[in-house]
Write a protein that holds these residues in place. Structure first.
Motif, PDB file in Angstrom:
ATOM      1  N   ALA A 252       0.826  -1.217   0.000  1.00  0.00           N
ATOM      2  CA  ALA A 252       0.000   0.000   0.000  1.00  0.00           C
ATOM      3  C   ALA A 252       0.856   1.261   0.000  1.00  0.00           C
ATOM      4  CB  ALA A 252      -0.930   0.004   1.206  1.00  0.00           C
TER       5      ALA A 252
ATOM      6  N   LYS B 263      -0.392   8.353  -6.667  1.00  0.00           N
ATOM      7  CA  LYS B 263      -1.506   7.426  -6.531  1.00  0.00           C
ATOM      8  C   LYS B 263      -1.231   6.140  -7.310  1.00  0.00           C
ATOM      9  CE  LYS B 263      -4.331  10.240  -4.255  1.00  0.00           C
ATOM     10  NZ  LYS B 263      -4.815   9.948  -2.886  1.00  0.00           N
TER      11      LYS B 263
ATOM     12  N   ARG C 185      -7.072   1.963  -2.018  1.00  0.00           N
ATOM     13  CA  ARG C 185      -8.405   1.543  -1.613  1.00  0.00           C
ATOM     14  C   ARG C 185      -9.110   0.796  -2.727  1.00  0.00           C
ATOM     15  NH1 ARG C 185     -10.873  -0.452   2.223  1.00  0.00           N
ATOM     16  NH2 ARG C 185      -9.656   0.987   3.522  1.00  0.00           N
ATOM     17  N   ASP C 186      -8.919   1.231  -3.959  1.00  0.00           N
ATOM     18  CA  ASP C 186      -9.523   0.537  -5.101  1.00  0.00           C
ATOM     19  C   ASP C 186      -8.891  -0.844  -5.292  1.00  0.00           C
ATOM     20  OD1 ASP C 186     -11.161   2.751  -5.683  1.00  0.00           O
ATOM     21  OD2 ASP C 186      -9.543   3.692  -6.823  1.00  0.00           O
TER      22      ASP C 186
ATOM     23  N   ALA D 101      -7.570  -2.588  -2.826  1.00  0.00           N
ATOM     24  CA  ALA D 101      -8.030  -3.369  -1.675  1.00  0.00           C
ATOM     25  C   ALA D 101      -9.414  -3.954  -1.914  1.00  0.00           C
ATOM     26  CB  ALA D 101      -8.026  -2.504  -0.423  1.00  0.00           C
ATOM     27  N   ASN D 102     -10.270  -3.223  -2.614  1.00  0.00           N
ATOM     28  CA  ASN D 102     -11.612  -3.738  -2.900  1.00  0.00           C
ATOM     29  C   ASN D 102     -11.550  -5.020  -3.720  1.00  0.00           C
ATOM     30  OD1 ASN D 102     -12.917  -1.698  -1.511  1.00  0.00           O
ATOM     31  ND2 ASN D 102     -13.139  -0.384  -3.311  1.00  0.00           N
TER      32      ASN D 102
ATOM     33  N   TYR E  38     -10.365  -7.799  -1.239  1.00  0.00           N
ATOM     34  CA  TYR E  38     -11.403  -8.219  -0.318  1.00  0.00           C
ATOM     35  C   TYR E  38     -12.430  -9.101  -1.028  1.00  0.00           C
ATOM     36  CZ  TYR E  38      -9.482  -4.399   2.493  1.00  0.00           C
ATOM     37  OH  TYR E  38      -8.635  -3.579   3.179  1.00  0.00           O
TER      38      TYR E  38
ATOM     39  N   ASP F 267     -17.536  -7.637   4.253  1.00  0.00           N
ATOM     40  CA  ASP F 267     -16.506  -6.614   4.351  1.00  0.00           C
ATOM     41  C   ASP F 267     -15.134  -7.251   4.513  1.00  0.00           C
ATOM     42  OD1 ASP F 267     -16.272  -7.437   7.024  1.00  0.00           O
ATOM     43  OD2 ASP F 267     -17.570  -5.845   7.760  1.00  0.00           O
ATOM     44  N   GLU F 268     -14.101  -6.407   4.633  1.00  0.00           N
ATOM     45  CA  GLU F 268     -12.737  -6.893   4.691  1.00  0.00           C
ATOM     46  C   GLU F 268     -12.463  -7.751   5.920  1.00  0.00           C
ATOM     47  OE1 GLU F 268      -9.766  -3.857   5.556  1.00  0.00           O
ATOM     48  OE2 GLU F 268     -11.356  -2.450   6.034  1.00  0.00           O
TER      49      GLU F 268
END
Length: 372
Positions: free
Chosen positions: A126, A169, A221-222, A224-225, A228, A300-301
Motif C-alpha cells: 500500500a 496514486k 483503496r480501489d 483493496a476492494n 477483499y 466486508d474486509e
C-alpha cells in the motif's frame, strides 16, 4: 460432464508428472474447460457490475472447493484468472473496456493475471509500491519489477499496478504479451504450487496508451476492494486443500498394512483422521457463512480476513496430520498427500499473510491500526 469427472479424466493422468516438472498442464486444463464449460457459466461471472457480483458466491464456493480438493495449483490458476485478474477489469475498467475484454476472459480466448506484488514489497504494498508510471501525452511509461505473479508468463493481458509519479496514486495499466520492454522470468525451485507458473516481471520503459489504463483504479483503496472480493475464495481453497489431503490420507491408510493390520485399524490413525474431519467441518462452516453474507450484501474486509486466516491455520494442521499418517510415502507426489502438504504453505502465505490478516481483524476490534 461434471467438473470432478472431467478433472479425473483429463488432469489426473498428468498431475504427478507436471507437479514434479513444475509445468502447468494447459492442454489438459483446456479440455476440462471445454467439457465442463465452467468459464462460460453465468454463475461464475454473474452480474457484470462491481455492485452486484456477490450473488454468485454459492456457486463459486462450490466450484473452488471441488477444484482445490483435486489440486490447489489448478484451483489457484483459476482463482487468479477468474478472480483477481477478472475482478481487476470488472471493478477498474470502463464500460468500453469491460465490453471488450470480459467476454474474452469468460471464453478463455484471453488469459489474464494480477501484477501487484514486487521483489521488495508484499505486505507493505500500500505504501511501498515502487513500480512507476509517468504520463507522456496520450501514453504512460512504466518502469519497475513485479514478483510472484501467477500466470504472468502465459497471460495475454497483464494488469500492472504502478504509482503515478505526479500524484503518487496507485493506478492500473494493461500491458500486453510481447510488448517492447516487457520480460517475464519463471520463478524456479518452488516447494509448493509447483504447477503454477509464478513470474518475475521486468518493465523497462513499457508504453501503455491512456485508453489501456483502467480508469476506476486511483489508489490503494480501489486495489483493496479487489483483494477483499477475492480473499474469501482463498479461504475456500484452504478448505479444499484440507479435503484433498483427507481423501488422499484415508485412501492410503485404508490400503497400507503394517504389523499385520491396515493403518486405519490403529487408534492413533483414527484420532488424526477425526481431527482432520472436525477441522474441515469448521472450515466449510466458515465458507458457507461468508457466502451467506456475500449474498446478503453484508460482506466486508474483516470477514474476508477471518475466513482466510482461520481456514489457512486449520488447513496447515490438516495437511501436516495427513502427511504424518502416510509416513515416508507422504512426501512422494505419487501418493497425492505430498502435493497438499507443500501447497498448504503457499496458501498460508498468499493473499495476505496470517499476520496481516490478524491485524485487519485487530484494527476492527480495537479501532487502532497496528500495521506500522
Amino acid at each position: 460432464m461434471e467438473l470432478e469427472e472431467a478433472m479425473e479424466k483429463h488432469l489426473r493422468p498428468v498431475l504427478a508428472a507436471h507437479s514434479e516438472k513444475g509445468e502447468f498442464p494447459f492442454e489438459a486444463f483446456s479440455k476440462v474447460v471445454a467439457d465442463v464449460k465452467m468459464l462460460s457459466d453465468e454463475r461464475l461471472f454473474a452480474d457484470k457490475t462491481a455492485e452486484n457480483y456477490v450473488h454468485s458466491q454459492y456457486y463459486n464456493t462450490y466450484l473452488y472447493y471441488v477444484m482445490a480438493r483435486f489440486d490447489v495449483s489448478i484451483a489457484t490458476f483459476m482463482a487468479v484468472h477468474a478472480g483477481l485478474g477478472y475482478y481487476t477489469f470488472l471493478f477498474g475498467g470502463s464500460d468500453e473496456q469491460k465490453a471488450k475484454w470480459l467476454p474474452k476472459f469468460q471464453s478463455f480466448d484471453l488469459q489474464t493475471c494480477f501484477a501487484l506484488t514486487e521483489p521488495d514489497h508484499g505486505s507493505d504494498i500500500a505504501g511501498g509500491l515502487a513500480t512507476s508510471a509517468k504520463r507522456d501525452g496520450d501514453k504512460w511509461i512504466l518502469n519497475g519489477e513485479k514478483r510472484w505473479i501467477g500466470g504472468a508468463g502465459s497471460a495475454d493481458l497483464i494488469p500492472v499496478f504502478a504509482r503515478d509519479i505526479e500524484d503518487n496514486k496507485i493506478k492500473c495499466f494493461v500491458v500486453k504479451k510481447g510488448q517492447a520492454g516487457l520480460r517475464v522470468d519463471k520463478i524456479e525451485n518452488k516447494i509448493g504450487l509447483r504447477m503454477v507458473q509464478n513470474g518475475h516481471i521486468y518493465l523497462e520503459d513499457v508504453e501503455v496508451l491512456e485508453s489501456d489504463r483502467l480508469p476506476h483504479i486511483n489508489g490503494f483503496r480501489d486495489v483493496a476492494n479487489i483483494l477483499y472480493a477475492t480473499r474469501a475464495i482463498i479461504g475456500v481453497l484452504a478448505a479444499g486443500n484440507s479435503g484433498g489431503a483427507y481423501r488422499a490420507a484415508l485412501s492410503y491408510t485404508s490400503q497400507r498394512v503394517q504389523f499385520g493390520k491396515k493403518l486405519t485399524n490403529f487408534q492413533l490413525v483414527q484420532e488424526k483422521l477425526a481431527r482432520i474431519v472436525s477441522n474441515l467441518q469448521s472450515q466449510l462452516a466458515v465458507n458457507a457463512r461468508v457466502a451467506d453474507l456475500q449474498t446478503e450484501g453484508q460482506y466486508d474486509e474483516v470477514r474476508s480476513s477471518i475466513a482466510k486466516m482461520q481456514n489457512s491455520k486449520l488447513m496447515r494442521e490438516n495437511a501436516a496430520l495427513a502427511r504424518e499418517i502416510c509416513g515416508g510415502n507422504g512426501i512422494v507426489y505419487e501418493y497425492d498427500v505430498a502435493r497438499f502438504f507443500t501447497d498448504a504453505e503457499a496458501i498460508y502465505t498468499y493473499e495476505g499473510t496470517h499476520e496481516v490478516n490478524s491485524l485487519v481483524i485487530g484494527r476492527a476490534i480495537t479501532g487502532e491500526s497496528a500495521f506500522v
